[in-house]
Write an enzyme that holds these catalytic residues in place. Sequence first.
Site, mmCIF file in Angstrom:
data_model
loop_
_atom_site.group_PDB
_atom_site.id
_atom_site.type_symbol
_atom_site.label_atom_id
_atom_site.label_comp_id
_atom_site.label_asym_id
_atom_site.label_seq_id
_atom_site.Cartn_x
_atom_site.Cartn_y
_atom_site.Cartn_z
ATOM 1 N N HIS A 95 3.131 15.796 30.199
ATOM 2 C CA HIS A 95 1.859 15.901 29.474
ATOM 3 C C HIS A 95 1.210 17.258 29.791
ATOM 4 C CE1 HIS A 95 -2.233 15.197 28.164
ATOM 5 N NE2 HIS A 95 -1.731 14.233 27.401
ATOM 6 N N GLU A 165 2.409 17.074 20.938
ATOM 7 C CA GLU A 165 0.979 17.113 21.246
ATOM 8 C C GLU A 165 0.524 18.577 21.322
ATOM 9 O OE1 GLU A 165 -0.584 13.302 22.908
ATOM 10 O OE2 GLU A 165 0.022 14.435 24.661
HETATM 11 C C1 PEP Z 1 -3.335 13.111 24.898
HETATM 12 O O1 PEP Z 1 -3.791 13.996 25.629
HETATM 13 O O2 PEP Z 1 -2.279 12.505 25.166
HETATM 14 C C2 PEP Z 1 -4.089 12.781 23.710
HETATM 15 C C3 PEP Z 1 -3.450 12.506 22.632
HETATM 16 O O3 PEP Z 1 -5.449 12.792 23.838
HETATM 17 P P1 PEP Z 1 -6.548 12.764 22.690
HETATM 18 O O4 PEP Z 1 -6.138 11.768 21.655
HETATM 19 O O5 PEP Z 1 -7.780 12.379 23.402
HETATM 20 O O6 PEP Z 1 -6.575 14.157 22.120
#
Ligand code: PEP
Length: 255
Positions: A95, A165
């Site tokens: 992450h 992400e």
């Molecule tokens: C994350 O950091 O895994 C994430 C998706 O957070 P958010 O939805 O709060 O952006």
Amino acid sequence: MENKKIIIGNWKMNPRSLKEAEKLFGAIVKNISSIKKTEIVICPPFLYLEKLKKISKKIILGAQDAFPGEVGAFTGEISAEMLYNIGARYVILGHSEKRALGETNEMVNKKIKASFFAGLRPILCVGERARDLSHGYFNFVKIQLEECLAGISKNSISKIIIAYEPIWAISSTPDRKDAIPADSLEMAIFIRKILSDKFGSDAGRVRIIYGGSVNEKDAEDFLQNGGVDGLLPGKASLDAKKFVEIIKICEALNQ
Ligand code: PEP
């Protein structure tokens, strides 16, 4: 069997107490009895796993990290085997919030191997910090994938989930920007190509999901037009109503 669509809640370092965690988890469980076609995963902080496991079998539990090796003299660490034994079946690895604290692709690679060895399915997060006009971000994600997946066998690859992400879209990023499904779609296609070059036809079964401030308002659009097999909400997973809504949107698209 084809992998189900999947919604994974990343609770990060929330909520503040076990009592609040049980309340949030319970409120989600209460509203998902009709869900059949969507796999639901919640990744709470380590120390809530054992209690939450007892509340429901319908939600699969995941951890947010694992030690890159087996049990032993490693103060403060938690091994993949311990997580498996306590009931976790998935683990978020790589992450961006862990990478910001110094985690490298090499460490993520070791964690993936340790997790597979213990029977956990890794949710490998990849994503660029920013988008540049010359599209260097594709190469950034390619290197993340190649280094994190070095030495992973064709037999194991279908068990992994790749979470795209983009850091610039995550809710904790200062000055964050909204991503749109087209951003997810182009990267999902790119990730699929990298995986199929490396793993051949086995890569077709890898689930690619999107995370980055996804919520109940844009979940349908990302699921329909983002080229993904699921979503990884962070902030929205801390609100039972919003998280259940995202799950129901996913379920309705699978009818
Ligand atoms: C994350 O950091 O895994 C994430 C998706 O957070 P958010 O939805 O709060 O952006």
